[in-house]
Design a protein around this motif. Structure first.
Motif, PDB file in Angstrom:
ATOM      1  N   HIS A  87      16.820 100.921  40.016  1.00 53.96           N
ATOM      2  CA  HIS A  87      17.264 100.397  41.574  1.00 53.96           C
ATOM      3  C   HIS A  87      17.289 101.729  42.302  1.00 53.96           C
ATOM      4  O   HIS A  87      18.554 102.123  42.773  1.00 53.96           O
ATOM      5  CB  HIS A  87      18.805  99.655  41.422  1.00 53.96           C
ATOM      6  N   ARG A 132      29.417 104.127  45.219  1.00 54.13           N
ATOM      7  CA  ARG A 132      30.433 103.398  44.965  1.00 54.13           C
ATOM      8  C   ARG A 132      31.575 104.204  43.991  1.00 54.13           C
ATOM      9  O   ARG A 132      31.976 103.776  43.041  1.00 54.13           O
ATOM     10  CB  ARG A 132      30.067 102.208  44.366  1.00 54.13           C
ATOM     11  N   TYR A 148      33.640  95.465  35.419  1.00 55.25           N
ATOM     12  CA  TYR A 148      32.523  95.326  36.445  1.00 55.25           C
ATOM     13  C   TYR A 148      32.212  93.869  37.119  1.00 55.25           C
ATOM     14  O   TYR A 148      32.390  94.039  38.290  1.00 55.25           O
ATOM     15  CB  TYR A 148      31.049  95.411  35.764  1.00 55.25           C
ATOM     16  N   ILE A 180      27.646  95.060  43.770  1.00 55.01           N
ATOM     17  CA  ILE A 180      26.165  94.931  44.489  1.00 55.01           C
ATOM     18  C   ILE A 180      26.469  94.821  45.824  1.00 55.01           C
ATOM     19  O   ILE A 180      25.772  95.327  46.678  1.00 55.01           O
ATOM     20  CB  ILE A 180      25.365  93.775  43.630  1.00 55.01           C
ATOM     21  N   TYR A 230      19.051  95.071  47.267  1.00 55.33           N
ATOM     22  CA  TYR A 230      20.175  95.617  48.175  1.00 55.33           C
ATOM     23  C   TYR A 230      19.934  95.168  49.758  1.00 55.33           C
ATOM     24  O   TYR A 230      20.779  95.546  50.417  1.00 55.33           O
ATOM     25  CB  TYR A 230      20.563  97.126  47.984  1.00 55.33           C
ATOM     26  N   HIS A 285      19.658  89.023  43.096  1.00 56.18           N
ATOM     27  CA  HIS A 285      20.138  90.068  42.468  1.00 56.18           C
ATOM     28  C   HIS A 285      21.633  89.825  42.645  1.00 56.18           C
ATOM     29  O   HIS A 285      22.683  89.973  41.820  1.00 56.18           O
ATOM     30  CB  HIS A 285      19.961  91.395  43.471  1.00 56.18           C
ATOM     31  N   PHE A 287      18.811  88.230  38.491  1.00 55.42           N
ATOM     32  CA  PHE A 287      20.111  88.664  37.516  1.00 55.42           C
ATOM     33  C   PHE A 287      20.780  87.366  37.419  1.00 55.42           C
ATOM     34  O   PHE A 287      21.540  86.592  38.085  1.00 55.42           O
ATOM     35  CB  PHE A 287      20.958  89.348  38.613  1.00 55.42           C
ATOM     36  N   HIS A 323      16.887  90.132  34.453  1.00 53.61           N
ATOM     37  CA  HIS A 323      18.254  90.736  34.046  1.00 53.61           C
ATOM     38  C   HIS A 323      19.079  89.608  33.283  1.00 53.61           C
ATOM     39  O   HIS A 323      19.383  88.522  33.990  1.00 53.61           O
ATOM     40  CB  HIS A 323      19.115  91.263  35.194  1.00 53.61           C
ATOM     41  N   GLN A 353      23.387  90.237  29.834  1.00 54.51           N
ATOM     42  CA  GLN A 353      24.297  91.658  29.868  1.00 54.51           C
ATOM     43  C   GLN A 353      25.492  91.235  29.439  1.00 54.51           C
ATOM     44  O   GLN A 353      26.157  92.140  28.635  1.00 54.51           O
ATOM     45  CB  GLN A 353      24.269  91.972  31.597  1.00 54.51           C
ATOM     46  N   HIS A 408      18.443  94.586  29.754  1.00 49.76           N
ATOM     47  CA  HIS A 408      19.789  94.235  29.006  1.00 49.76           C
ATOM     48  C   HIS A 408      19.775  93.944  27.622  1.00 49.76           C
ATOM     49  O   HIS A 408      19.978  94.705  26.737  1.00 49.76           O
ATOM     50  CB  HIS A 408      20.934  93.526  30.181  1.00 49.76           C
ATOM     51  N   ASP A 432      17.906 102.134  34.337  1.00 55.61           N
ATOM     52  CA  ASP A 432      18.730 101.285  35.307  1.00 55.61           C
ATOM     53  C   ASP A 432      19.495 102.244  36.364  1.00 55.61           C
ATOM     54  O   ASP A 432      20.231 101.375  36.941  1.00 55.61           O
ATOM     55  CB  ASP A 432      19.590 100.435  34.498  1.00 55.61           C
ATOM     56  N   ASN A 471      21.474 103.089  39.195  1.00 61.19           N
ATOM     57  CA  ASN A 471      21.844 102.537  40.356  1.00 61.19           C
ATOM     58  C   ASN A 471      23.094 102.914  40.669  1.00 61.19           C
ATOM     59  O   ASN A 471      23.743 103.522  39.584  1.00 61.19           O
ATOM     60  CB  ASN A 471      21.653 100.912  40.180  1.00 61.19           C
ATOM     61  N   GLY A 480      25.986 101.707  40.567  1.00 61.85           N
ATOM     62  CA  GLY A 480      27.295 100.739  40.230  1.00 61.85           C
ATOM     63  C   GLY A 480      27.156 100.874  38.904  1.00 61.85           C
ATOM     64  O   GLY A 480      27.958 101.676  38.190  1.00 61.85           O
ATOM     65  N   SER A 481      26.566 100.336  37.879  1.00 64.41           N
ATOM     66  CA  SER A 481      26.374 100.097  36.461  1.00 64.41           C
ATOM     67  C   SER A 481      25.807 101.372  35.658  1.00 64.41           C
ATOM     68  O   SER A 481      26.144 101.648  34.677  1.00 64.41           O
ATOM     69  CB  SER A 481      25.953  98.783  36.194  1.00 64.41           C
TER      70      SER A 481
HETATM   71  O1  NIG Z   1      20.964  96.082  36.239  1.00 64.50           O
HETATM   72  N1  NIG Z   1      23.134  93.954  36.479  1.00 64.50           N
HETATM   73  C1  NIG Z   1      22.759  93.849  37.854  1.00 64.50           C
HETATM   74  N2  NIG Z   1      22.205  94.881  38.537  1.00 64.50           N
HETATM   75  C2  NIG Z   1      22.039  96.244  38.219  1.00 64.50           C
HETATM   76  C3  NIG Z   1      23.725  96.491  38.643  1.00 64.50           C
HETATM   77  C4  NIG Z   1      23.491  97.107  40.107  1.00 64.50           C
HETATM   78  C5  NIG Z   1      24.487  97.589  40.798  1.00 64.50           C
HETATM   79  O2  NIG Z   1      25.807  97.632  40.164  1.00 64.50           O
HETATM   80  O3  NIG Z   1      24.254  98.017  41.838  1.00 64.50           O
HETATM   81  C6  NIG Z   1      22.261  96.339  36.737  1.00 64.50           C
HETATM   82  O4  NIG Z   1      23.053  96.785  35.873  1.00 64.50           O
END
Ligand code: NIG
Ligand code: FE
Length: 427
Positions: free
Chosen positions: A85, A92, A105, A115, A155, A188, A234, A262, A265, A285, A337, A339, A341-342
């Protein structure tokens, strides 16, 4: 002597990752071998690999307009990052701190963060701003050896904002040395204006955003170059349930897109079986995927894309069972992956290092998973992912003579020189 643009002379190891049967990825136990040539050379002409073999065979036959002496080093294919991503606004770091203090999360996501937080920043950013920040990320990825990158939307979450992301992805492919493969991830998360009504947003994706994305693709440079557009979803709590995921993927497939997902997870809703039924190119995932789904994955052509930087970043004790997948005979790939966040991780070498330690990949398995199998996961297995005659000259000269140093040492950069489409990028 045949003159060629570039001659990579006498590397201690040329790790080709050539598949056992042409036109296929490496499956299960085949992932244990990387097809290595010791004291090997590679000839490159017009951006394409013209010859690869033992130095003593090639030396008298090819004369490079430029020759690089690779003694004391090894060569391997450029890494393919099959799930990212990379395009997003903002960051964040506050959520990073919240997780350190104990929030999960999914809790952060349920409370309106995660997200959707990045959606706010991404909507506020211009195309130029998004191109500029993503381009800096791609520079870093390229320096770490990644030469082909899949990039998802997801996004924007409205027709204009998802289309904006697709235009950013197209401009990156035009302007950046990395080759890009686009994925539409309109499903997403549920955006703020649809809060609490995932059903209405699912309809919006299917009836409005996806058709616009599919129409955009037809006149994009990707369609000209026969690079596919994938549709992704997702499938998770606080995102989209199994039935909604199926409708989104089916609508994408009807529009000519290839499916990805996705899935599994945090929760197993049975998504892997559904993705295989739909002929998905990959399932990504797979952290909580059960035995039965692993067995059927092993009998299918759907590629398992594992993302262990997520588990590492979220401080999780458990990882996707890549070992069981390989032993069952599945085709397994690795990706960052990347991004905000994760998985704020641009580095395929770091992902391989994690996979070797926590998922018990051998260095050979990790390299195949990051090159040839990853290329197949995004429909590029005939163009990149191995050092084979006729493929793009996407080649890494590594600092060390032994390729196993890629995951063995970690946290640094094992790459000495990146060659992308035959261009020597950091001489
Ligand atoms: O692949 N799991 C969902 N989407 C992303 C995380 C995207 C985010 O946290 O911005 C992922 O982990
Ligand atoms: Fe992802």
């Amino acid at each position: 002597m045949k003159p060629v643009d570039l001659y990579l002379h006498n590397a201690d190891q040329v790790v080709t990752c050539t598949p056992r049967s042409p036109g296929t990825p490496r499956r299960g136990s085949d992932m244990a071998s990387v097809h290595m040539i010791e004291h090997g050379s590679v000839a490159v002409e017009a951006g394409v690999i013209a010859a690869v073999g033992p130095a003593e065979d090639l030396d008298g036959r090819y004369a490079g307009k430029r020759t690089i002496d690779c003694r004391g080093r090894s060569l391997c294919p450029g890494f393919v990052d099959a799930h990212t991503h990379t395009v997003f606004g903002g960051a964040r770091a506050a959520e990073f701190e919240m997780r350190i203090k104990g929030a999960s999360y999914l809790e952060i996501m349920a409370a309106g963060g995660g997200i959707v937080n990045t959606v706010r920043y991404t909507r506020a950013a211009t195309v130029d701003e998004l191109v500029s920040s993503a381009s800096t990320r791609l520079d870093e990825m390229l320096a770490l050896g990644t030469t082909t990158v899949e990039i998802k939307t997801g996004y924007g979450l409205s027709a204009p904002d998802e289309l904006k992301m697709l235009r950013v992805i197209e401009q990156l492919d035009r302007d950046h040395p990395c080759d890009i493969v686009p994925t539409f991830l309109g499903a997403h998360a549920v955006p703020p204006e649809f809060e609490g009504d995932s059903e209405a947003y699912t309809r919006c994706v299917i009836e409005k955003i996806l058709p616009e994305a599919a129409a955009w693709y037809q006149s994009s440079r990707f369609s000209d170059r026969e690079v596919p557009l994938h549709v992704d979803v997702f499938c998770e709590d606080h995102a989209f349930d199994l039935a909604q995921s199926r409708r989104v993927l089916e609508a994408g497939i009807d529009a000519g897109l290839k499916a990805k997902m996705h899935v599994d997870q945090f929760n197993d809703f049975g998504g892997v079986a559904m993705a295989m039924e739909l002929g998905a190119a990959s399932v990504d995932h797979l952290d909580v995927t059960g035995r039965e789904a692993i067995e059927s994955l092993a009998r299918s052509d759907t590629i398992a894309v594992l993302l262990p930087a997520v588990n590492f970043n979220l401080g999780m004790a458990d990882y996707a069972d890549g070992r069981a997948m390989m032993e069952a005979g599945a085709v397994v790939a690795l990706a960052t992956d990347l991004n905000p966040g994760s998985a704020p991780c641009p580095s395929m070498p770091t992902v391989m290092a994690i996979a070797c330690r926590y998922q018990r990949f051998t260095p050979a398995e990790a390299l195949n998973a990051s090159t040839i199998n990853a290329a197949f996961a995004i429909g590029q297995g005939d163009r990149t992912g191995s050092i084979e005659v006729g493929k793009r000259a996407d080649i890494l000269i590594l600092n060390e003579a032994d390729y196993r140093h890629i995951p063995y040492f970690f946290g640094g950069n094992p790459v000495h020189t990146v060659i992308k489409n035959g261009q020597v990028l950091n001489p």
